[in-house]
Design an enzyme around this catalytic site. Structure first.
Site, PDB file in Angstrom:
ATOM      1  CG  ASP A  54      -4.238   3.721  -5.954  1.00  0.00           C
ATOM      2  OD1 ASP A  54      -5.031   3.023  -6.611  1.00  0.00           O
ATOM      3  OD2 ASP A  54      -3.585   4.654  -6.462  1.00  0.00           O
ATOM      4  CG  HIS A  84      -2.333   0.454   0.867  1.00  0.00           C
ATOM      5  ND1 HIS A  84      -2.606   1.323  -0.170  1.00  0.00           N
ATOM      6  CD2 HIS A  84      -3.532   0.152   1.420  1.00  0.00           C
ATOM      7  CE1 HIS A  84      -3.896   1.534  -0.239  1.00  0.00           C
ATOM      8  NE2 HIS A  84      -4.491   0.843   0.711  1.00  0.00           N
TER       9      HIS A  84
END
Length: 223
Positions: A197, A193
């Protein structure tokens, strides 16, 4: 012990997130059945894995961020031109992840040959360090053992990994709302992350799945 330390390090140093979806395998089953005799004539076993690997490489061309790696300080992001795709194998010494080098330059036949070579070497404990180094993304086929959904741990320093669940024949609705039997496989992605995304991962997975659900579409870019 080395793999345990590696996985622990990955879990605690990479912020994982997961995206899952279901793949309709019907068209891929038909494509494999049609090509299998040709591959057997060349003494090459054709599983579903080469299709997953080649389609993954084609999707990576449109989403190079998935094939990138970030440094520990999160100050540098490195993109890789080569798609060195790892396959997790349950070997006598535990889990190993050899990778197929430069998949973007390989035909489906060449990918199948490499898959068979690496699995054979892994199961006999004869993998070389070259086979184990330089991976950029990985596939874990948990379904071969019976699992349906997984939350795979990223093979650090890579940025993404996908787990393939077992294939199941399940009821689904067609366009006319009729109940039909469909061969379904669950796909479970884990991504880093810090650099990927959720929206990007979903779009990437949609493209990958589109190749797998319509194998003929791969011919437009296949090399």
């Amino acid at each position: 012990a080395a793999m345990a330390k590696h996985m622990t390090n990955a879990v605690f140093s990479i912020p994982h997130f997961t995206v899952s979806d279901e793949l309709n395998m019907d068209a891929l089953i038909a494509a494999r059945a049609e090509l299998k005799p040709q591959f057997e004539a060349l003494n090459v076993k054709l599983s579903f894995m080469p299709f997953f690997i080649k389609a993954l490489s084609m999707a990576l061309k449109a989403f190079p961020i998935i094939n990138s790696q970030v440094n520990e300080a999160c100050t540098e992001l490195t993109y890789f031109d080569d798609h060195n795709i790892g396959i997790a194998v349950d070997s006598p010494i535990g889990l190993v992840v050899p990778n197929i080098k430069q998949v973007q330059n390989l035909s489906l036949l060449e990918v199948a040959q490499e898959v068979n070579r690496l699995i054979e070497l892994a199961r006999s404990g004869k993998l070389s360090s070259v086979d184990l180094k330089g991976g950029t993304i990985s596939i874990s086929n948990v379904g071969v053992l019976g699992g349906t959904v997984a939350v795979p741990v990223i093979n650090k320093p890579e940025s993404a990994i996908v787990a393939l669940g077992k294939m199941q024949r399940l009821p689904r609705f067609d366009a006319q709302d009729n109940v039909i039997a469909v061969n379904i496989m669950q796909l479970s992605w884990s991504g880093d992350h810090r650099i990927i995304d959720g929206a990007t991962m979903v779009r990437f997975n949609n493209l990958w799945m589109s190749y797998l659900q319509n194998p003929l579409s791969m011919l437009t870019e296949l090399r």
